[in-house]
Design a protein around this motif. Structure first.
Motif, short mmCIF file in Angstrom:
data_model
loop_
_atom_site.label_atom_id
_atom_site.label_comp_id
_atom_site.label_asym_id
_atom_site.label_seq_id
_atom_site.Cartn_x
_atom_site.Cartn_y
_atom_site.Cartn_z
N GLN A 61 30.75 -8.65 -61.04
CA GLN A 61 29.72 -8.36 -61.80
C GLN A 61 30.15 -8.33 -63.44
O GLN A 61 31.36 -7.64 -63.76
CB GLN A 61 29.42 -6.74 -61.57
CG GLN A 61 28.69 -6.55 -60.14
CD GLN A 61 28.45 -5.19 -59.91
OE1 GLN A 61 27.79 -4.49 -60.79
NE2 GLN A 61 28.75 -4.53 -58.74
N ASN A 66 25.84 -11.03 -61.50
CA ASN A 66 26.08 -10.24 -60.43
C ASN A 66 25.94 -10.85 -59.20
O ASN A 66 24.91 -11.16 -58.74
CB ASN A 66 25.03 -8.86 -60.83
CG ASN A 66 25.40 -7.86 -59.83
OD1 ASN A 66 26.20 -8.01 -58.80
ND2 ASN A 66 24.66 -6.92 -60.09
N GLN A 230 32.97 -5.34 -66.83
CA GLN A 230 33.13 -6.51 -65.61
C GLN A 230 33.96 -5.68 -64.57
O GLN A 230 34.57 -4.69 -64.69
CB GLN A 230 34.00 -7.67 -66.26
CG GLN A 230 35.50 -7.40 -66.63
CD GLN A 230 35.97 -8.66 -67.16
OE1 GLN A 230 35.43 -9.66 -67.39
NE2 GLN A 230 37.34 -8.42 -67.48
#
Length: 261
Positions: A61, A66, A230
């Protein structure tokens, strides 16, 4: 069916972009390791792993993506990491070979082969997550490199239940680095980086440990990099350690289109 195939769209986006728990027990005071001995034991265990092969599910992600994919990783320490990504029905999607100096990416679907130096921004193009070579190696093996801590004492060293906790204060960068280690098998269960306001900038958690080649290896790895927005999650189905691995290379056909970065 659409939802099933959507899990693998992140590989297509990459191509488009570049073309078990045990009860807690108190550590006996007589058995508590000194910080120096603990760090040396942790580093010795990490260095026992010379080669690594794992298969499972990886999810990423970030600001750009994602998604998740089946994958296989082959690692030959200290300088080679190969990752293969698969779609539904084990369809080959892409392969990546990374060294400290170079990166190669093979887009299987379009038969394009990209190669170039490992420089700023390249890893984000390939894996959609901004990590250095060493960070990728450690993240995929679920290990923590404490080489730079071998000659320095932690600023705080505590034991609580079955956990050793080491804290290193970095006054220059205004952060604390915290490592939690399980006493029963000397497995690093988590490491955190916090600012001096106690905000968590990065958190890595490791679980599902199994002993392989006398080393506790996590089968579940969760990295949450809040400062860069992230996340990386890995769930291994199989892991092999210190089995024979030849020189790592990509499986390339003769008619590829070569593109140099």
């Amino acid at each position: 069916m659409k939802k099933y195939f959507a899990n693998y769209t992140w590989i297509a986006l990459i191509i488009i972009y570049i073309s078990g728990c045990a009860p807690s027990t108190q550590i006996d005071d007589e058995r508590v390791l000194s910080a120096d001995r603990l760090i040396k034991r942790l580093e010795a265990n990490r260095r026992k792993v010379k080669t690594f092969r794992g298969t499972g599910l990886i999810s990423i992600q970030s600001r750009e993506i994602n998604a998740k994919s089946n994958f296989e990783v082959l690692i030959k320490k200290p300088d080679s990491v190969k990752v293969s990504f698969y779609g539904p029905f084990s369809i080959d999607l892409a392969q990546v070979l990374i060294t400290p100096n170079d990166v190669q990416f093979y887009d299987v679907i379009n038969n394009n082969f990209y190669k170039g130096k490992l420089k700023d921004g390249i890893m984000k193009q390939v894996l959609k997550i901004d990590l250095s070579f060493d960070e990728v190696l450690d993240a995929l093996t679920g290990s923590v490199n404490l080489t730079d801590k071998l000659r320095s004492e932690p600023d705080k060293y505590e034991t609580s239940g079955n956990i050793y906790q080491l804290t290193y204060i970095d006054s220059i960068n205004s952060i604390n680095k915290i490592f939690n280690v399980r006493a029963r098998d000397l497995a690093v269960s988590s490491n955190l980086i916090k600012d001096f306001k106690n905000n968590t900038l990065l958190e890595s958690n490791y679980s599902g440990f199994r002993v392989i080649e006398d080393v506790s290896i996590p089968f579940e790895i969760n990295l949450n990099d809040n400062s860069n927005q992230q996340k990386l999650n890995v769930e291994y189905r199989t892991i092999e350690v210190n089995k024979g691995i030849d020189r790592l290379k990509l499986d390339l056909p003769n008619d590829i289109k070569l593109i140099e970065w």
